[in-house]
Design a protein around this motif. Structure first.
Motif, PDB file in Angstrom:
ATOM      1  N   LEU A  14      -7.261  -2.159  -2.940  1.00 48.99           N
ATOM      2  CA  LEU A  14      -6.622  -2.085  -4.256  1.00 48.99           C
ATOM      3  C   LEU A  14      -7.651  -2.383  -5.338  1.00 48.99           C
ATOM      4  O   LEU A  14      -8.627  -3.083  -5.094  1.00 48.99           O
ATOM      5  N   ARG A  48      -3.992   1.658  -5.867  1.00 48.94           N
ATOM      6  CA  ARG A  48      -4.772   1.923  -4.658  1.00 48.94           C
ATOM      7  C   ARG A  48      -6.145   2.474  -5.006  1.00 48.94           C
ATOM      8  O   ARG A  48      -6.286   3.221  -5.952  1.00 48.94           O
ATOM      9  N   ARG A  54       1.325   4.134  -3.199  1.00 49.53           N
ATOM     10  CA  ARG A  54       0.963   5.545  -3.009  1.00 49.53           C
ATOM     11  C   ARG A  54       1.716   6.405  -4.014  1.00 49.53           C
ATOM     12  O   ARG A  54       1.208   7.394  -4.521  1.00 49.53           O
ATOM     13  N   LEU A 112       0.837  -1.211   0.000  1.00 49.33           N
ATOM     14  CA  LEU A 112       0.000   0.000   0.000  1.00 49.33           C
ATOM     15  C   LEU A 112       0.869   1.258   0.000  1.00 49.33           C
ATOM     16  O   LEU A 112       0.556   2.232  -0.687  1.00 49.33           O
TER      17      LEU A 112
END
Length: 100
Positions: A71, A84, A23, A19
């Protein structure tokens, strides 16, 4: 309401790393032949490589993150790309009262 699967997804260092990397995918992954890193996401092959795990292991992490809505997956040719879901992540952050 938070689902126990979301908590499981967030309770793993490797999934949190994924994650975090996603980003800012341009900073963490090389350019891809197919798919734009930002618009389409990152190929699962690159994610597995960065994690230092086999493709099936990475796929299980990615499957759980996708199943919880954190996701989004997109197929391009024979590959699956992940990015994401910022709206879902923001909703989970509000429920947890934090940022990551």
């Amino acid at each position: 309401m938070l689902d126990v699967e979301v908590l499981k997804a967030l309770g793993n260092d490797r999934r949190l790393a994924i994650l975090g990397w996603l980003r800012d995918p341009v900073a963490h992954f090389p350019a891809q032949r197919d798919g734009d890193l930002v618009e389409d996401g990152v190929c699962s092959v690159y994610i597995a490589e960065k994690l230092g795990v086999s493709a099936p292991t990475a796929s299980e992490h990615l499957r759980l993150l996708t199943a919880t809505g954190l996701l989004r997956a997109k197929r391009i040719k024979q590959w699956t790309f992940y990015r994401r879901d910022e709206q879902r992540i923001a909703a989970v952050q509000r429920m947890l009262g934090g940022g990551w």
